[in-house]
Scaffold this motif. Structure first.
Motif, short mmCIF file in Angstrom:
data_model
loop_
_atom_site.label_atom_id
_atom_site.label_comp_id
_atom_site.label_asym_id
_atom_site.label_seq_id
_atom_site.Cartn_x
_atom_site.Cartn_y
_atom_site.Cartn_z
N ASP A 67 36.75 0.34 -47.28
CA ASP A 67 37.28 -0.78 -48.22
C ASP A 67 38.06 -2.25 -48.45
O ASP A 67 37.50 -3.15 -49.11
CB ASP A 67 38.93 0.49 -48.92
CG ASP A 67 38.02 1.85 -49.03
OD1 ASP A 67 37.56 1.52 -49.64
OD2 ASP A 67 39.38 2.38 -48.43
N ARG A 94 34.24 -3.14 -49.54
CA ARG A 94 34.33 -3.39 -50.60
C ARG A 94 35.31 -4.66 -51.59
O ARG A 94 34.69 -5.06 -52.51
CB ARG A 94 34.95 -2.73 -51.68
CG ARG A 94 33.85 -0.75 -50.66
CD ARG A 94 34.62 0.47 -51.47
NE ARG A 94 33.52 1.23 -51.34
CZ ARG A 94 34.09 2.61 -50.94
NH1 ARG A 94 35.15 2.69 -50.11
NH2 ARG A 94 32.87 3.69 -50.78
N GLU A 95 36.49 -4.85 -51.54
CA GLU A 95 36.99 -6.06 -51.37
C GLU A 95 36.60 -7.60 -51.79
O GLU A 95 36.67 -8.16 -52.27
CB GLU A 95 38.70 -6.43 -50.59
CG GLU A 95 39.52 -7.11 -51.62
CD GLU A 95 40.80 -6.47 -50.32
OE1 GLU A 95 42.22 -7.71 -51.14
OE2 GLU A 95 41.08 -6.06 -49.60
#
Length: 456
Positions: free
Chosen positions: A108, A111-112
């Motif tokens: 995550d 992904r950011e």
């Protein structure tokens, strides 16, 4: 991971020959955004004190303002523990192709980073290791037939890479699994492509099958091969490494007395006598061997060079900026490595955490690269693949290189002393010096390491 690279200095050091008909044009459809792009290699471990994706995030705006278009992240996967080198191991000993190195954060977090880069107008590619895995990758136990065997029937690592095992690409199931793992990152993290480690060690037919499979997941991907292999450029890769030009730069610097890097044995590498005009021979060679519209990545440093072959200052000395100019103005795409834009003058540790560059220091170096990035973006003649041809200008010294590409003119003294530039000076009326913003003025001489870039 230290690479064992082929040198083409013997070919590059001869005088230019007449180019033969170029090979057929590549079938690769390059993303339009790649034509005027600048690529930047991110060493996450050494980029910040924390060495994490989250800590990297604030730098995206700075890199966008610098003029970076593509962020290439060194391997982001978990690192094997079996055979691990140093405290943290080599990024290139992958333990899990669908995992994220907890040293850097979570998927995550990554992904950011990808979303932030996309929001800033940049693309993201990740380093991929297709030739071998770490020794405790789950595939070693669960799918041993995916690995090559030596004469004793044992898994092995190539060269002196004792922390990895080599794959067997004669196994169709292994090929499917590798492509599936690459597709995973296109789907799950929305990345834009891959830099493929030692791509020349993997069969060309795999890559020719692999690219369409990746494009079935996401169009307009970008593929970079760590290999100077023309056959990889026919159907699979957008760009490969211009290792021969890198070696040529080092040989020219050595001839000019600027190469000072000492190897593990304490000696300075020897090179054949090589002068600036040998660059034209290399360009001729590229034109005869590579499919039309191929890209090559030009560089004065990267993670391998910085950690294993010396910093750009040790290899190129006072010619360093002149060679940087050439990486932008010769055909291809320029690379900036972590810290290069602030004049980092030390080698990063490879297997342990090191101190990050002093971001914000040496603003004059950052401005130098920002100026070159603007030139790359604004001059169609410098586009990768379909840019203008190199028009050689006759100089008064073999140590001076001078050429035009469309509306851009470049002159650089790569010798050991001040040199006269031309017997008959070319016209520069109507051109501007990109570094001063003033009307172009062509001096009679340049000091060693001096360079000029004029543009209309």
């Amino acid at each position: 991971m230290k690479k064992f690279l082929m040198s083409l200095l013997g070919l590059a050091a001869v005088m230019p020959s007449v180019a033969q008909d170029a090979p057929a044009k590549t079938t690769v459809q390059h993303p339009e955004w790649s034509r005027d792009a600048v690529i930047y290699e991110v060493n996450v471990r050494q980029f910040t004190p924390e060495g994490t994706f989250h800590a990297f995030l604030p730098h995206i705006e700075r890199l966008r303002d610098l003029g970076v278009d593509i962020l290439w992240f060194m391997p982001i996967h978990p690192i094997s523990e079996e055979g691990r080198k140093g405290g943290l191991g080599s990024y290139y000993a992958v333990r899990d192709y669908k995992g994220v190195n907890p040293e850097f954060g979570s998927i995550d977090d990554f992904r950011e980073v990808v979303k932030a880069a996309h929001d800033a107008g940049m693309k993201v590619i990740i380093d991929w290791v297709p030739n071998h895995s770490g020794c405790d990758n789950a595939w070693v136990k669960d799918y041993p037939d995916r690995y090559a065997r030596n004469a004793e029937g044992k898994m092995f690592g190539p060269y002196d890479w004792t922390d990895v095992f080599k794959f067997d690409y004669s196994n169709p199931e292994m090929r499917v699994a590798m492509t599936d793992a690459m597709q995973y990152w296109l789907r799950e993290a929305d990345i834009d492509g891959f830099r493929c480690d030692v791509a020349g060690e993997v069969p060309v037919d795999f890559w020719n099958e692999n690219r369409p499979a990746l494009e079935s997941v996401k169009k307009d991907i970008f593929m970079l091969a760590e290999a100077p292999n023309p056959e990889l450029m026919e159907h699979a890769f957008d760009m490969d490494y211009n290792w021969p030009m890198k070696d040529l730069f080092s040989a020219i610097a050595a001839t000019s007395g600027q190469y000072t890097f000492k190897g593990a044995d304490g000696t300075v590498r020897s090179f054949p006598e090589t002068h600036a005009d040998a660059i034209y021979a290399r360009l001729d060679e590229e034109a005869t061997k590579y499919p039309g519209d191929s890209y090559q990545m030009n560089m004065i440093t990267n993670h391998d060079l910085n950690s294993w072959e010396g910093t750009e200052f040790e290899r190129l000395g006072n010619l360093q900026q002149a060679f940087a100019v050439l990486t932008y103005t010769l055909p291809g795409m320029p690379l900036i490595y972590t810290g290069q834009e602030v004049g980092l003058d030390r080698a990063f540790e490879f297997f342990v955490k090191d101190n990050p560059p002093a971001w914000g220091s040496k603003p004059e170096v950052s401005e130098f690269y920002k100026t070159l990035n603007n030139l790359k973006h604004n001059q169609k003649a410098l586009r990768a693949g379909d840019g203008a041809a190199v028009e050689r200008l006759v100089t008064a010294s073999p140590d001076v290189i001078a050429f035009r590409r469309g509306n851009v003119m470049v002159v650089a003294n790569l010798g050991a002393k001040e040199e006269r530039l031309f017997k008959k000076s070319p016209k520069v009326k109507g051109m501007t010096d990109i570094f001063t913003g003033q009307a172009a003025v062509l001096p009679k001489t340049l000091p060693a390491g001096g360079y000029l870039v004029f543009a209309e």
